[in-house]
Design a protein around this motif. Structure first.
Motif, PDB file in Angstrom:
ATOM      1  N   GLY A 106       0.814  -1.212   0.000  1.00 50.57           N
ATOM      2  CA  GLY A 106       0.000   0.000   0.000  1.00 50.57           C
ATOM      3  C   GLY A 106       0.844   1.256   0.000  1.00 50.57           C
ATOM      4  O   GLY A 106       0.503   2.253  -0.646  1.00 50.57           O
ATOM      5  N   GLU A 107       1.962   1.204   0.725  1.00 50.36           N
ATOM      6  CA  GLU A 107       2.875   2.348   0.785  1.00 50.36           C
ATOM      7  C   GLU A 107       3.925   2.299  -0.308  1.00 50.36           C
ATOM      8  O   GLU A 107       4.562   3.308  -0.614  1.00 50.36           O
ATOM      9  N   GLY A 108       4.138   1.104  -0.861  1.00 48.91           N
ATOM     10  CA  GLY A 108       5.171   0.955  -1.885  1.00 48.91           C
ATOM     11  C   GLY A 108       6.555   1.216  -1.342  1.00 48.91           C
ATOM     12  O   GLY A 108       7.420   1.740  -2.056  1.00 48.91           O
ATOM     13  N   ALA A 109       6.784   0.868  -0.069  1.00 49.01           N
ATOM     14  CA  ALA A 109       8.062   1.189   0.558  1.00 49.01           C
ATOM     15  C   ALA A 109       8.483   0.076   1.507  1.00 49.01           C
ATOM     16  O   ALA A 109       7.650  -0.694   2.007  1.00 49.01           O
ATOM     17  N   TRP A 110       9.778   0.026   1.791  1.00 45.43           N
ATOM     18  CA  TRP A 110      10.369  -0.934   2.718  1.00 45.43           C
ATOM     19  C   TRP A 110      10.678  -0.266   4.046  1.00 45.43           C
ATOM     20  O   TRP A 110      11.077   0.901   4.089  1.00 45.43           O
ATOM     21  N   SER A 111      10.500  -0.998   5.120  1.00 40.03           N
ATOM     22  CA  SER A 111      10.807  -0.471   6.447  1.00 40.03           C
ATOM     23  C   SER A 111      12.316  -0.404   6.645  1.00 40.03           C
ATOM     24  O   SER A 111      13.078  -1.086   5.961  1.00 40.03           O
ATOM     25  N   PRO A 112      12.793   0.431   7.586  1.00 41.30           N
ATOM     26  CA  PRO A 112      14.227   0.453   7.895  1.00 41.30           C
ATOM     27  C   PRO A 112      14.706  -0.940   8.278  1.00 41.30           C
ATOM     28  O   PRO A 112      14.004  -1.689   8.957  1.00 41.30           O
ATOM     29  N   GLU A 113      15.903  -1.285   7.813  1.00 43.97           N
ATOM     30  CA  GLU A 113      16.427  -2.624   8.100  1.00 43.97           C
ATOM     31  C   GLU A 113      16.757  -2.768   9.586  1.00 43.97           C
ATOM     32  O   GLU A 113      17.058  -1.783  10.269  1.00 43.97           O
ATOM     33  N   ARG A 114      16.688  -3.994  10.072  1.00 40.69           N
ATOM     34  CA  ARG A 114      17.124  -4.289  11.428  1.00 40.69           C
ATOM     35  C   ARG A 114      17.852  -5.627  11.444  1.00 40.69           C
ATOM     36  O   ARG A 114      17.640  -6.474  10.576  1.00 40.69           O
ATOM     37  N   VAL A 115      18.687  -5.815  12.429  1.00 41.96           N
ATOM     38  CA  VAL A 115      19.502  -7.021  12.531  1.00 41.96           C
ATOM     39  C   VAL A 115      18.669  -8.170  13.073  1.00 41.96           C
ATOM     40  O   VAL A 115      17.918  -8.010  14.037  1.00 41.96           O
ATOM     41  N   VAL A 116      18.782  -9.342  12.437  1.00 39.07           N
ATOM     42  CA  VAL A 116      18.125 -10.560  12.898  1.00 39.07           C
ATOM     43  C   VAL A 116      19.101 -11.457  13.647  1.00 39.07           C
ATOM     44  O   VAL A 116      18.760 -12.061  14.655  1.00 39.07           O
ATOM     45  N   MET A 117      20.336 -11.551  13.150  1.00 41.71           N
ATOM     46  CA  MET A 117      21.319 -12.450  13.743  1.00 41.71           C
ATOM     47  C   MET A 117      22.718 -11.903  13.500  1.00 41.71           C
ATOM     48  O   MET A 117      23.024 -11.435  12.397  1.00 41.71           O
ATOM     49  N   THR A 118      23.551 -11.947  14.532  1.00 42.06           N
ATOM     50  CA  THR A 118      24.954 -11.575  14.426  1.00 42.06           C
ATOM     51  C   THR A 118      25.818 -12.809  14.625  1.00 42.06           C
ATOM     52  O   THR A 118      25.363 -13.841  15.124  1.00 42.06           O
ATOM     53  N   ARG A 119      27.074 -12.691  14.265  1.00 44.16           N
ATOM     54  CA  ARG A 119      28.014 -13.793  14.479  1.00 44.16           C
ATOM     55  C   ARG A 119      28.128 -14.119  15.960  1.00 44.16           C
ATOM     56  O   ARG A 119      28.127 -15.291  16.359  1.00 44.16           O
ATOM     57  N   GLU A 120      28.200 -13.100  16.797  1.00 43.15           N
ATOM     58  CA  GLU A 120      28.358 -13.317  18.238  1.00 43.15           C
ATOM     59  C   GLU A 120      27.129 -14.015  18.826  1.00 43.15           C
ATOM     60  O   GLU A 120      27.247 -14.926  19.654  1.00 43.15           O
ATOM     61  N   LEU A 121      25.939 -13.593  18.382  1.00 46.32           N
ATOM     62  CA  LEU A 121      24.714 -14.212  18.897  1.00 46.32           C
ATOM     63  C   LEU A 121      24.603 -15.665  18.433  1.00 46.32           C
ATOM     64  O   LEU A 121      24.222 -16.551  19.216  1.00 46.32           O
ATOM     65  N   ALA A 122      24.950 -15.917  17.181  1.00 49.94           N
ATOM     66  CA  ALA A 122      24.932 -17.293  16.686  1.00 49.94           C
ATOM     67  C   ALA A 122      25.919 -18.157  17.460  1.00 49.94           C
ATOM     68  O   ALA A 122      25.617 -19.303  17.830  1.00 49.94           O
ATOM     69  N   GLN A 123      27.072 -17.624  17.722  1.00 51.14           N
ATOM     70  CA  GLN A 123      28.098 -18.361  18.455  1.00 51.14           C
ATOM     71  C   GLN A 123      27.620 -18.724  19.860  1.00 51.14           C
ATOM     72  O   GLN A 123      27.843 -19.840  20.334  1.00 51.14           O
ATOM     73  N   ARG A 124      26.935 -17.783  20.504  1.00 52.29           N
ATOM     74  CA  ARG A 124      26.458 -18.036  21.861  1.00 52.29           C
ATOM     75  C   ARG A 124      25.363 -19.119  21.869  1.00 52.29           C
ATOM     76  O   ARG A 124      25.394 -20.029  22.703  1.00 52.29           O
ATOM     77  N   HIS A 125      24.423 -19.045  20.927  1.00 56.62           N
ATOM     78  CA  HIS A 125      23.329 -20.015  20.921  1.00 56.62           C
ATOM     79  C   HIS A 125      23.775 -21.384  20.425  1.00 56.62           C
ATOM     80  O   HIS A 125      23.312 -22.415  20.928  1.00 56.62           O
ATOM     81  N   LEU A 126      24.656 -21.403  19.437  1.00 55.83           N
ATOM     82  CA  LEU A 126      25.096 -22.676  18.872  1.00 55.83           C
ATOM     83  C   LEU A 126      26.180 -23.342  19.718  1.00 55.83           C
ATOM     84  O   LEU A 126      26.515 -24.509  19.494  1.00 55.83           O
ATOM     85  N   ARG A 127      26.755 -22.583  20.646  1.00 51.47           N
ATOM     86  CA  ARG A 127      27.779 -23.090  21.556  1.00 51.47           C
ATOM     87  C   ARG A 127      28.984 -23.662  20.810  1.00 51.47           C
ATOM     88  O   ARG A 127      29.481 -24.737  21.116  1.00 51.47           O
ATOM     89  N   ARG A 128      29.409 -22.895  19.833  1.00 52.67           N
ATOM     90  CA  ARG A 128      30.603 -23.271  19.077  1.00 52.67           C
ATOM     91  C   ARG A 128      31.167 -22.002  18.432  1.00 52.67           C
ATOM     92  O   ARG A 128      30.455 -20.992  18.298  1.00 52.67           O
ATOM     93  N   THR A 129      32.409 -22.044  18.042  1.00 54.29           N
ATOM     94  CA  THR A 129      33.013 -20.908  17.367  1.00 54.29           C
ATOM     95  C   THR A 129      32.313 -20.645  16.036  1.00 54.29           C
ATOM     96  O   THR A 129      32.054 -21.575  15.266  1.00 54.29           O
TER      97      THR A 129
END
Length: 389
Positions: A106-129
């Motif tokens: 309806g607006e023909g526009a995209w919302s400002p981007e935001r972060v979903v996942m970082t390397r550090e967050l993935a590392q913490r949840h996956l429990r590996r480097t």
């Protein structure tokens, strides 16, 4: 050979036997034929023939990353799209993160981007480097939940990749913790994703994956609702085929298209199945060129089959749309998204890694990397497509 040495060899032999037995059971389990076939493709409404042709383009927001790449998208309620991509200082850098943005028609526009996942967050949840993040792809499981699959690397380059899964119950506003898919019995490395997920009739997700460790070849992985790999089928062999895109036409029939990384002539590869993905034809070169680059494909409601690809053998400066009315036997190039001398040029002349989909209203959306600095979105309707010469 003394008793101690003999005992040592016996222990090593026993260990090797156990590992091989485990690997054999693992491979046997993951290559068992799938019950049924593909789930019936989601049908989109066919726009009225009297609709005015419409073709729109815009660049997705990017306020933080110097380099962005590899977009994917899914439709969410209200006719909106949620897109994902990765970005950072450069491809493979430790600061690469996964981003998302929502498109409101309806607006023909995209919302400002935001972060979903970082390397550090993935590392913490996956429990590996985790050294770096890579390609995201998105789809839905049989429960209708949004599923985001993405690549992570713990050791080495892309050949040391693994695939991870995050699930959202609220259309991508929030996400559960990532889980690592077990796709290989030996260290679980070498597996990547690029093609859109699909559904099997038994409720499993079909995830096209590819390997870059000890070869380059494609597979179709079956993933259950708990994020466990429960089966896989080889699509190709050797060192020259990767990034498969699978497009079903019925419960039993589908075509697969793959990027080619072998000797000239450089052509898109094709495979076919007529039994729901249990058996696939050997990869065959099509007439369409491929400069060792990703492709995207979708079957529109009622046909035809569309393909977005780099229409060249040596570079990624031309991004085009091809159409097939006979499910991939013959193709006709109907449009050039990028590469015309009169169109705006990106700072880096690369237009690549396309993602193509059709929404429930019948419009077609194409997202791709534009000059490595932005993601570009193209939206068109069937009236525009039918007007192509």
């Amino acid at each position: 050979m003394g008793p101690a040495v003999a005992t040592g060899w016996l222990r090593w032999g026993s260990l090797v036997a156990v590992v091989l037995a485990f690997a054999g059971l693992y491979v046997r389990a993951l290559t068992a034929p799938a019950p049924g076939g593909f789930a019936p493709p989601q049908t989109a409404a066919r726009a009225a023939s009297t609709a005015a042709p419409r073709y729109e383009t815009e660049l997705l927001p990017n306020s933080t990353a110097a380099s962005v790449h590899s977009a994917a998208a899914a439709e969410i309620p209200g006719g909106r799209l949620r897109a994902f991509w990765y970005g950072g200082s450069r491809e493979g850098a430790s600061d690469v993160a996964l981003y998302t943005s929502v498109y409101s028609p309806g607006e023909g526009a995209w919302s400002p981007e935001r972060v979903v996942m970082t390397r550090e967050l993935a590392q913490r949840h996956l429990r590996r480097t985790v050294r770096k993040l890579g390609n995201p792809v998105v789809g839905r499981d049989s429960k209708g939940r949004l599923c985001l699959y993405f690549v992570s690397v713990s050791v080495g380059g892309w050949a040391g990749s693994a695939v991870n899964l995050m699930v959202s119950d609220d259309e991508g506003e929030t996400w559960g913790p990532p889980r690592r898919l077990i796709a290989s019995p030996f260290f679980n490395v070498g597996t990547l994703v690029k093609g859109a997920p699909l559904l099997f009739s038994d409720g499993a997700v079909g995830l096209p994956v590819y390997h870059e460790l000890l070869g380059k070849f494609g597979e179709l992985l079956r993933v259950d609702a708990e994020g466990r790999a429960i089966g896989k089928i080889r699509l190709s062999w050797g060192r020259s085929s990767l990034q498969p895109v699978i497009v079903p036409r019925s419960e039993k029939e589908a075509v697969g298209l793959m990027r080619y990384a072998g000797d000239a002539p450089n052509r898109i590869l094709m495979v076919r199945t007529a039994d729901g993905g249990i058996h696939w034809s050997p990869p065959a070169k099509t007439a369409l060129p491929n400069p060792n680059a990703a492709i995207g494909s979708v079957l529109l409601s009622g046909g035809p089959l569309l393909l977005v690809f780099n229409n060249a053998e040596e570079n990624r400066e031309d991004l085009s749309l091809a159409l097939s009315k006979d499910f991939g036997n013959t193709w006709r190039v109907v449009h050039r998204f990028e590469g015309d001398s009169g169109s705006p040029q990106a700072p880096v002349p690369e237009y690549s890694y396309p993602w193509i989909m059709q929404d429930r209203a019948g419009d077609v959306h194409v997202l791709y990397t534009w000059g490595r600095s932005r993601i570009k979105h193209v939206r068109f309707n069937r009236a525009w497509l039918e007007g192509r010469p």
